[in-house]
Design a protein around this motif. Sequence first.
Motif, PDB file in Angstrom:
ATOM      1  N   THR A   1     -17.554  -6.581  -0.101  1.00  0.00           N
ATOM      2  CA  THR A   1     -17.170  -5.998   1.154  1.00  0.00           C
ATOM      3  C   THR A   1     -18.346  -5.975   2.011  1.00  0.00           C
ATOM      4  O   THR A   1     -18.281  -5.784   3.123  1.00  0.00           O
ATOM      5  CB  THR A   1     -16.915  -4.656   0.740  1.00  0.00           C
ATOM      6  OG1 THR A   1     -17.778  -3.830   0.377  1.00  0.00           O
ATOM      7  CG2 THR A   1     -15.444  -4.517   0.100  1.00  0.00           C
ATOM      8  N   GLY A   2     -19.508  -6.184   1.203  1.00  0.00           N
ATOM      9  CA  GLY A   2     -20.757  -5.855   2.106  1.00  0.00           C
ATOM     10  C   GLY A   2     -21.327  -4.679   2.527  1.00  0.00           C
ATOM     11  O   GLY A   2     -22.437  -4.485   2.968  1.00  0.00           O
ATOM     12  N   SER A   3     -20.407  -3.497   1.973  1.00  0.00           N
ATOM     13  CA  SER A   3     -20.818  -2.122   2.253  1.00  0.00           C
ATOM     14  C   SER A   3     -21.617  -1.711   1.082  1.00  0.00           C
ATOM     15  O   SER A   3     -22.298  -0.379   1.337  1.00  0.00           O
ATOM     16  CB  SER A   3     -19.389  -1.249   2.247  1.00  0.00           C
ATOM     17  OG  SER A   3     -18.693  -1.534   0.995  1.00  0.00           O
ATOM     18  N   ASN A   4     -21.792  -2.426   0.049  1.00  0.00           N
ATOM     19  CA  ASN A   4     -22.739  -1.715  -1.063  1.00  0.00           C
ATOM     20  C   ASN A   4     -23.774  -2.591  -1.435  1.00  0.00           C
ATOM     21  O   ASN A   4     -23.390  -3.793  -1.706  1.00  0.00           O
ATOM     22  CB  ASN A   4     -21.896  -1.107  -2.333  1.00  0.00           C
ATOM     23  CG  ASN A   4     -20.902  -0.343  -1.972  1.00  0.00           C
ATOM     24  OD1 ASN A   4     -21.233   0.995  -1.629  1.00  0.00           O
ATOM     25  ND2 ASN A   4     -19.464  -0.599  -1.953  1.00  0.00           N
ATOM     26  N   THR A   5     -24.979  -2.147  -1.631  1.00  0.00           N
ATOM     27  CA  THR A   5     -26.020  -2.982  -2.066  1.00  0.00           C
ATOM     28  C   THR A   5     -26.793  -2.157  -3.113  1.00  0.00           C
ATOM     29  O   THR A   5     -26.750  -1.081  -3.328  1.00  0.00           O
ATOM     30  CB  THR A   5     -27.349  -3.290  -0.746  1.00  0.00           C
ATOM     31  OG1 THR A   5     -27.623  -2.104  -0.184  1.00  0.00           O
ATOM     32  CG2 THR A   5     -26.266  -3.935   0.321  1.00  0.00           C
TER      33      THR A   5
ATOM     34  N   THR B   1     -22.274  -9.058 -10.756  1.00  0.00           N
ATOM     35  CA  THR B   1     -22.232  -7.587 -10.241  1.00  0.00           C
ATOM     36  C   THR B   1     -23.502  -7.323  -9.553  1.00  0.00           C
ATOM     37  O   THR B   1     -24.582  -7.828  -9.416  1.00  0.00           O
ATOM     38  CB  THR B   1     -22.241  -6.412 -11.423  1.00  0.00           C
ATOM     39  OG1 THR B   1     -23.443  -6.388 -11.922  1.00  0.00           O
ATOM     40  CG2 THR B   1     -21.000  -7.088 -12.311  1.00  0.00           C
ATOM     41  N   ARG B   2     -23.406  -6.413  -8.207  1.00  0.00           N
ATOM     42  CA  ARG B   2     -24.245  -6.315  -7.354  1.00  0.00           C
ATOM     43  C   ARG B   2     -25.430  -5.514  -8.098  1.00  0.00           C
ATOM     44  O   ARG B   2     -26.485  -5.532  -7.711  1.00  0.00           O
ATOM     45  CB  ARG B   2     -23.949  -5.345  -6.429  1.00  0.00           C
ATOM     46  CG  ARG B   2     -23.336  -4.116  -6.491  1.00  0.00           C
ATOM     47  CD  ARG B   2     -22.740  -3.055  -5.271  1.00  0.00           C
ATOM     48  NE  ARG B   2     -22.062  -1.898  -5.715  1.00  0.00           N
ATOM     49  CZ  ARG B   2     -22.908  -0.934  -5.677  1.00  0.00           C
ATOM     50  NH1 ARG B   2     -24.118  -0.673  -5.556  1.00  0.00           N
ATOM     51  NH2 ARG B   2     -22.236   0.349  -6.026  1.00  0.00           N
TER      52      ARG B   2
ATOM     53  N   THR C   1     -34.235  -6.392   2.045  1.00  0.00           N
ATOM     54  CA  THR C   1     -32.949  -6.211   2.446  1.00  0.00           C
ATOM     55  C   THR C   1     -32.087  -7.394   2.362  1.00  0.00           C
ATOM     56  O   THR C   1     -32.281  -8.314   2.902  1.00  0.00           O
ATOM     57  CB  THR C   1     -33.085  -5.672   3.882  1.00  0.00           C
ATOM     58  OG1 THR C   1     -34.028  -4.616   4.022  1.00  0.00           O
ATOM     59  CG2 THR C   1     -31.500  -5.231   4.320  1.00  0.00           C
ATOM     60  N   ILE C   2     -30.901  -7.126   1.488  1.00  0.00           N
ATOM     61  CA  ILE C   2     -29.667  -8.415   1.500  1.00  0.00           C
ATOM     62  C   ILE C   2     -28.861  -7.701   2.209  1.00  0.00           C
ATOM     63  O   ILE C   2     -28.234  -6.755   2.685  1.00  0.00           O
ATOM     64  CB  ILE C   2     -29.440  -8.083  -0.132  1.00  0.00           C
ATOM     65  CG1 ILE C   2     -28.508  -9.404  -0.401  1.00  0.00           C
ATOM     66  CG2 ILE C   2     -28.688  -6.857  -0.522  1.00  0.00           C
ATOM     67  CD1 ILE C   2     -28.079  -9.531  -1.846  1.00  0.00           C
TER      68      ILE C   2
ATOM     69  N   MET D   1     -22.501 -11.283  -4.269  1.00  0.00           N
ATOM     70  CA  MET D   1     -23.504 -11.946  -4.277  1.00  0.00           C
ATOM     71  C   MET D   1     -25.017 -11.119  -4.502  1.00  0.00           C
ATOM     72  O   MET D   1     -25.265 -10.158  -4.349  1.00  0.00           O
ATOM     73  CB  MET D   1     -23.654 -12.493  -2.857  1.00  0.00           C
ATOM     74  CG  MET D   1     -22.486 -13.247  -2.125  1.00  0.00           C
ATOM     75  SD  MET D   1     -22.134 -14.809  -3.271  1.00  0.00           S
ATOM     76  CE  MET D   1     -23.646 -15.900  -2.846  1.00  0.00           C
ATOM     77  N   THR D   2     -25.772 -12.103  -5.341  1.00  0.00           N
ATOM     78  CA  THR D   2     -27.042 -11.337  -5.827  1.00  0.00           C
ATOM     79  C   THR D   2     -28.185 -12.603  -5.759  1.00  0.00           C
ATOM     80  O   THR D   2     -27.827 -13.673  -5.485  1.00  0.00           O
ATOM     81  CB  THR D   2     -27.078 -11.193  -7.200  1.00  0.00           C
ATOM     82  OG1 THR D   2     -26.457 -12.254  -7.932  1.00  0.00           O
ATOM     83  CG2 THR D   2     -26.030 -10.038  -7.459  1.00  0.00           C
TER      84      THR D   2
END
Length: 120
Positions: A54-58, A101-102, A69-70, A34-35
């Motif tokens: 996964t929510g682990s990489n921003t 892509t993030r 902050t996302i 998501m972006t």
Amino acid sequence: QVQLVESGGGLVQAGGSLRLSCAASGRTFSTYTMTWFRQAPGKEREFVAGISWTGSNTYYADSVKGRFTISREYAKSTVLLQMNSLKPEDTAVYYCNAGGTRTGTHGPFWGQGTQVTVSS
């Protein structure tokens, strides 16, 4: 298919904060990166922040790093953008996107956008 609806925009003074929310429908939300993007008047749409499935990489654009902050809430199928220390140059329509892509490549699914206006 994913349907996205943004909310939380508004008018705020410089130095203030806003929290944008993107509600997603569709059973595959949890599998999408998501972006957030934004588009100011007369300018091209630009990447703001991204979060992996996964929510682990921003990842953040340099212009917002340290201020925005996302995050994502899987139980609510929601992606949040906490925006602090807002500046007039943050004024834009903010769009949620899914499937890219993030680091900034957008996917095929867009929300309708929410207006953020920062007054000086």
